[in-house]
Structure formats: structure tokens, C-alpha cells
Design a protein around this motif. Structure first.
Motif, PDB file in Angstrom:
ATOM      1  N   TRP A 232      55.698  66.960 -17.764  1.00 12.45           N
ATOM      2  CA  TRP A 232      56.577  68.271 -18.611  1.00 12.45           C
ATOM      3  C   TRP A 232      56.707  69.936 -18.241  1.00 12.45           C
ATOM      4  N   SER A 233      56.883  70.438 -18.044  1.00 20.49           N
ATOM      5  CA  SER A 233      56.508  71.482 -18.537  1.00 20.49           C
ATOM      6  C   SER A 233      58.035  72.583 -18.759  1.00 20.49           C
ATOM      7  N   GLY A 234      57.760  73.108 -20.117  1.00 19.27           N
ATOM      8  CA  GLY A 234      59.016  74.347 -20.345  1.00 19.27           C
ATOM      9  C   GLY A 234      59.324  74.818 -21.442  1.00 19.27           C
ATOM     10  N   MET A 235      59.577  75.319 -22.619  1.00 18.72           N
ATOM     11  CA  MET A 235      59.643  76.043 -23.118  1.00 18.72           C
ATOM     12  C   MET A 235      60.138  75.093 -24.612  1.00 18.72           C
ATOM     13  N   GLY A 236      59.172  75.612 -25.283  1.00 16.39           N
ATOM     14  CA  GLY A 236      59.628  74.838 -26.875  1.00 16.39           C
ATOM     15  C   GLY A 236      58.345  75.405 -28.270  1.00 16.39           C
ATOM     16  N   GLY A 237      57.970  73.918 -29.132  1.00 15.49           N
ATOM     17  CA  GLY A 237      57.210  74.246 -30.169  1.00 15.49           C
ATOM     18  C   GLY A 237      56.668  73.053 -30.007  1.00 15.49           C
TER      19      GLY A 237
ATOM     20  N   ALA B 145      55.211  65.821 -27.822  1.00 16.31           N
ATOM     21  CA  ALA B 145      55.612  65.497 -26.555  1.00 16.31           C
ATOM     22  C   ALA B 145      55.205  64.761 -25.531  1.00 16.31           C
ATOM     23  N   GLY B 146      54.758  66.097 -24.981  1.00 19.62           N
ATOM     24  CA  GLY B 146      53.740  66.051 -23.489  1.00 19.62           C
ATOM     25  C   GLY B 146      54.065  66.682 -22.567  1.00 19.62           C
ATOM     26  N   ALA B 147      54.450  67.686 -22.787  1.00 23.46           N
ATOM     27  CA  ALA B 147      54.780  69.455 -22.505  1.00 23.46           C
ATOM     28  C   ALA B 147      53.693  70.127 -21.838  1.00 23.46           C
ATOM     29  N   GLU B 148      53.805  71.000 -20.879  1.00 21.84           N
ATOM     30  CA  GLU B 148      53.322  71.856 -20.386  1.00 21.84           C
ATOM     31  C   GLU B 148      53.605  72.575 -21.250  1.00 21.84           C
ATOM     32  N   LEU B 149      53.109  73.326 -22.256  1.00 22.26           N
ATOM     33  CA  LEU B 149      54.696  75.214 -22.406  1.00 22.26           C
ATOM     34  C   LEU B 149      54.372  76.209 -21.451  1.00 22.26           C
ATOM     35  N   ILE B 150      54.995  76.373 -21.690  1.00 20.99           N
ATOM     36  CA  ILE B 150      55.101  77.909 -20.958  1.00 20.99           C
ATOM     37  C   ILE B 150      55.555  78.911 -21.946  1.00 20.99           C
TER      38      ILE B 150
END
Length: 351
Positions: free
Chosen positions: A13-18, A24-29
Motif C-alpha cells: 500500500w502507498s497513500g495519503m493518511g495518518g 496498517a502497512g501504508a507507505e505514506l506520501i
């Protein structure tokens, strides 16, 4: 993310968030502290940042070619990303669709043309997209999926040092800096008028971790960082318009809704917003079951006058609203919204 990853553990997962998305495993951009802005006039100074962010997301779409794009709310930005992904042939699932029933109705046709699936969280929203050819599915409201881990009343009062002999009035002024600027003093002044007439009431502020504690403590009222427990154990609540109103309604706690924004944003809003209510409980019910006060109507006096009857056992205002709020919960469907969105992701990835 968690619902989909349970089915497909190797998903990246890659995305925008908190922080929750990161956990939960996202790479935040991009992080929520940079994204949290509301209104019309308030967005203008941030436009260069959002243009840079849009270009960065489009580079990711072009270079990484993800299997699907899941867009959550945030239509001013995400509708453009939906179009960018669609042009590249990348499947799009849009979750928590734009409120086209309130304003910018043209967005319904726009999203219907670019999203492979649209997941809506209010039952009446489906028709607004299907009439434009959109593939819209009512998935239920995500608030129903929350784990019910809330302190008992005794534990909550003890944890925050609150007086067990006083009725609690919950004060929820918002979770963004600009919301605190607009509502904190207003809510504090309304609360003071309440206790001038009802000394047995204890006003308690809820503070989000993302905003400074200093202005809250300057009000002189207790402050807690457990909004959910405060909503559950309060006798009544004064809530800034937004998701917090529905959270409070689902706890069955009588509430008053208030909202203030900049004068320019309010003037624009009056011209473009076409809706009878702003409070989510009223929108779900389809009628005014919760008092609402907007802009100049939101004064300390008007808010206090509306709150006090809700604090009185046996009052018509209190008993009627409690009954109506039970109907709101029943109108939101069943648990499982996240799994239903995961179903839609499975469909578009497999197609």
C-alpha cells in the motif's frame, strides 16, 4: 486496508493518511497534518502544496502502475486523481463519495465516468450516481464497524478526575486547528451560561491529539482525550458539525450541532450548498431531529438555550431526541462496511 490485506497478505500500500494507515502497512506520501483544511477561502493559500502533491501522485500512477486506486472522501483532490488513474487504465474504487446531494451536483456525472465502483455510506446516495451510469453500492457506515472498547462510566470518570456527582456536558469543537479557532471560545462561553443556570452540570472538552492542549486548558474546563467514552457517558453534547455528530448520535446521547467558518466561505456556501440540514443525524433521518446553529445563529446564548432542555430528565426535548436517535442507528445498515469495500476492490482487480 486491513480487510483487504486479510484476504491478500502480500498486498503493498502507498497513500495519503495518518498514523492508523501507517500502522496498517501504508507507505505514506503525505500525512493528515498537511491535508487537513476545510472551506473555500481556507484552501487558497494551500493550492501550491496540493498541486505539487497531485503531480507526485500522478508520477506514482505512471511509474508504479498500481493494480487499483482506492480513494477515500476528500473530493477536491481525489476526483482529479480518479481522472488521472482512469486515463491510465488503472481501476478506481471511490469510498465515501462526494456529497453531490448537497452541492456540486455535476460531480455525480464526473465520478460516474471515472470510477469503476463507488461505495456510498448513506442509503439515499446510490440513486445520485446510478442515474448517471455510475456503479454505486451502499456499503453501510464505517462507524458501525468500530470495536466497542470503551471505559465504563466509573473508569472514565476516575481516569480523568471528573466529579461523579455532576452531569456531563460533552463539548466537541473539532479536530482541526481552524475548527478550534472558530468553536473553542464559542463552546466555552455557551458552557459557562449552562452552568450559570445548572451548577450540577460539568462541561468537559474533548481534544484531538493533533491540536494543541494550551487553548483548551485556558478555558478552565476539564479536557479529556477519549472522545468516544465522553460521547457515551455524557448526558448531552454540543458538537461541531461533522462526523462527530453522527458518532454522538450512535451513542444515543442528545446533542446540539453548531458550525462557524470564515465569512467568505459562509457567503460562498450559501450560494452553492443545496441542503436543508448540515447535521448528519438530520440528514440520515431526513428531517430536523437535532437542533442546528450556523454562523451568526451560533451564539453562546442560543447554544445554551438549546442544550439545557436536553440535560433535564423527563423533558420532552430529551426523550424525543433519544427516541429519534435510535432510528438514526437503524437507518445506517449493518456492520461490515470495510469488507464490502474489499469486495469491490476484489472485483476491479480481477476484471
Amino acid at each position: 486496508m486491513r480487510a483487504y490485506t486479510r484476504r491478500h497478505p502480500s498486498t503493498g500500500w502507498s497513500g495519503m493518511g495518518g498514523p492508523a494507515m501507517a500502522d496498517a502497512g501504508a507507505e505514506l506520501i503525505a500525512t493528515l497534518d498537511r491535508l487537513a483544511v476545510m472551506g473555500f477561502a481556507e484552501v487558497v493559500p494551500r493550492l501550491p502544496y496540493f498541486l505539487r502533491l497531485r503531480r507526485r501522485v500522478e508520477r506514482i500512477l505512471e511509474e508504479d502502475r498500481p493494480d487499483a486506486v482506492l480513494l477515500v472522501d476528500y473530493p477536491g483532490f481525489n476526483l482529479r486523481i480518479a481522472e488521472s488513474a482512469h486515463r491510465r487504465g488503472i481501476p478506481v474504487v471511490y469510498y465515501i463519495a462526494p456529497q453531490v446531494w448537497a452541492w456540486k451536483k455535476g460531480r455525480a456525472a464526473r465520478l460516474s465516468q471515472t470510477a469503476d465502483r463507488i461505495a456510498v455510506i448513506l442509503p439515499f446516495e446510490v440513486e445520485h450516481f446510478t442515474e448517471h451510469g455510475g456503479r454505486a453500492t451502499y456499503v453501510g457506515h464505517p462507524l458501525l464497524d468500530r470495536d466497542d472498547h470503551v471505559d465504563s462510566r466509573e473508569a472514565f470518570l476516575d481516569r480523568w478526575g471528573l466529579d461523579v456527582d455532576r452531569r456531563i456536558l460533552a463539548l466537541l469543537p473539532g479536530s482541526r486547528g481552524q475548527e478550534i479557532d472558530r468553536h473553542l471560545t464559542l463552546f466555552a462561553e455557551a458552557a459557562q451560561r449552562v452552568i450559570d443556570r445548572r451548577p450540577d452540570v460539568l462541561p468537559v472538552f474533548s481534544r484531538a491529539p493533533s491540536v494543541s492542549a494550551i487553548p483548551f486548558h485556558a478555558t478552565g474546563f476539564p479536557v479529556v482525550e477519549d472522545t468516544w467514552a465522553l460521547q457515551r457517558h455524557a448526558c448531552a453534547a454540543l458538537v461541531k458539525s461533522g462526523t462527530g455528530t453522527l458518532e454522538t448520535a450512535l451513542e444515543g446521547t442528545p446533542l446540539v450541532v453548531a458550525y462557524r467558518t470564515s465569512g467568505l466561505t459562509a457567503a460562498i456556501g450559501r450560494r452553492v450548498v443545496d441542503v436543508e440540514h448540515i447535521g448528519l443525524p438530520n440528514l440520515v433521518a431526513g428531517r430536523r431531529i437535532v437542533p442546528e446553529f450556523i454562523q451568526e445563529d451560533a451564539t453562546p446564548e442560543s447554544l445554551a438555550d438549546a442544550v439545557i432542555p436536553l440535560l433535564e430528565d423527563g423533558s420532552t426535548a430529551r426523550s424525543t431526541q433519544i427516541e429519534e436517535l435510535a432510528g438514526v442507528r437503524g437507518g445506517l445498515g449493518a456492520r461490515g462496511a470495510a469488507d464490502r469495500v474489499a469486495d469491490l476492490l476484489d472485483e476491479v482487480v480481477a476484471s
